[in-house]
Design a protein around this motif. Structure first.
Motif, PDB file in Angstrom:
ATOM      1  N   GLY A 172     -11.576  77.298  82.640  1.00  0.00           N
ATOM      2  CA  GLY A 172     -11.880  78.479  81.846  1.00  0.00           C
ATOM      3  C   GLY A 172     -10.738  78.835  80.936  1.00  0.00           C
ATOM      4  O   GLY A 172      -9.796  78.084  80.755  1.00  0.00           O
ATOM      5  N   GLY A 173     -10.821  80.003  80.310  1.00  0.00           N
ATOM      6  CA  GLY A 173      -9.795  80.445  79.385  1.00  0.00           C
ATOM      7  C   GLY A 173     -10.367  80.678  78.004  1.00  0.00           C
ATOM      8  O   GLY A 173     -11.520  81.085  77.864  1.00  0.00           O
ATOM      9  N   SER A 174      -9.563  80.409  76.994  1.00  0.00           N
ATOM     10  CA  SER A 174      -9.962  80.659  75.607  1.00  0.00           C
ATOM     11  C   SER A 174     -10.063  79.356  74.846  1.00  0.00           C
ATOM     12  O   SER A 174      -9.278  78.421  75.077  1.00  0.00           O
ATOM     13  N   GLN A 227     -21.895  86.629  82.812  1.00  0.00           N
ATOM     14  CA  GLN A 227     -22.193  88.007  82.449  1.00  0.00           C
ATOM     15  C   GLN A 227     -21.319  88.408  81.275  1.00  0.00           C
ATOM     16  O   GLN A 227     -20.083  88.419  81.379  1.00  0.00           O
ATOM     17  N   ALA A 228     -21.975  88.708  80.172  1.00  0.00           N
ATOM     18  CA  ALA A 228     -21.282  89.184  78.980  1.00  0.00           C
ATOM     19  C   ALA A 228     -21.195  90.711  79.026  1.00  0.00           C
ATOM     20  O   ALA A 228     -22.000  91.355  79.713  1.00  0.00           O
ATOM     21  N   THR A 245     -19.188  83.578  75.201  1.00  0.00           N
ATOM     22  CA  THR A 245     -18.136  84.406  75.781  1.00  0.00           C
ATOM     23  C   THR A 245     -18.704  85.286  76.885  1.00  0.00           C
ATOM     24  O   THR A 245     -19.679  86.012  76.679  1.00  0.00           O
ATOM     25  N   ALA A 246     -18.103  85.177  78.072  1.00  0.00           N
ATOM     26  CA  ALA A 246     -18.600  85.915  79.241  1.00  0.00           C
ATOM     27  C   ALA A 246     -17.667  85.644  80.414  1.00  0.00           C
ATOM     28  O   ALA A 246     -16.795  84.768  80.343  1.00  0.00           O
ATOM     29  N   GLY A 289     -15.166  84.774  89.689  1.00  0.00           N
ATOM     30  CA  GLY A 289     -15.446  84.958  88.264  1.00  0.00           C
ATOM     31  C   GLY A 289     -14.223  84.704  87.413  1.00  0.00           C
ATOM     32  O   GLY A 289     -13.107  85.100  87.767  1.00  0.00           O
ATOM     33  N   THR A 290     -14.435  84.044  86.286  1.00  0.00           N
ATOM     34  CA  THR A 290     -13.344  83.743  85.362  1.00  0.00           C
ATOM     35  C   THR A 290     -13.813  83.957  83.932  1.00  0.00           C
ATOM     36  O   THR A 290     -14.910  83.536  83.563  1.00  0.00           O
TER      37      THR A 290
END
Length: 118
Positions: free
Chosen positions: A9-11, A39-40, A90-91, A111-112
């Motif tokens: 995960g991350g950006s 989940q957004a 994105t979420a 969650g991440t």
């Protein structure tokens, strides 16, 4: 008791890839499907993809053709390869393990955040 530990995960920039993994500790038998939900902000949690121990997969229409789920039963680990990411991906992404018959056996990872932005 089952614990799910997520990593990855991350950006990432739009169009880029990301890979998530989720390892289950405890008793995960072949009766469990494993998968990913997200989940957004301001939205309900939604299914992304699931895979059974036999390899049957299920994808949300929004990720078909871009995301690939896989599972290593020997390692009790599920992977999500996300390609061609879009800003709408994105979420917060959550790992899940749920018994296919006794669905009250239902476990979640921590969650991440995944952020797709230029």
């Amino acid at each position: 008791q089952v614990q799910l530990v997520e990593s990855g995960g991350g950006s990432v920039q739009p169009g880029g890839p990301l890979r998530r993994s989720c390892a289950a500790s405890g008793s995960i038998s072949s009766g469990y499907a494993m998968g990913w939900y997200r989940q957004a902000p301001g939205k309900q949690r939604e299914l992304v993809s699931t895979v059974t121990s036999g390899g049957s997969t299920n994808y949300a229409d929004s990720v078909k053709g871009r995301f690939t789920i896989s599972r290593d039963n020997a390692k009790n680990t599920v992977y999500l390869q996300m390609n061609t990411l879009k800003p709408e991906d994105t979420a917060v992404y959550y790992c899940n393990a749920r018994h296919v018959v006794n669905r009250w056996y239902d476990y979640w990872g921590q969650g991440t955040q995944v952020t797709v932005s230029s």
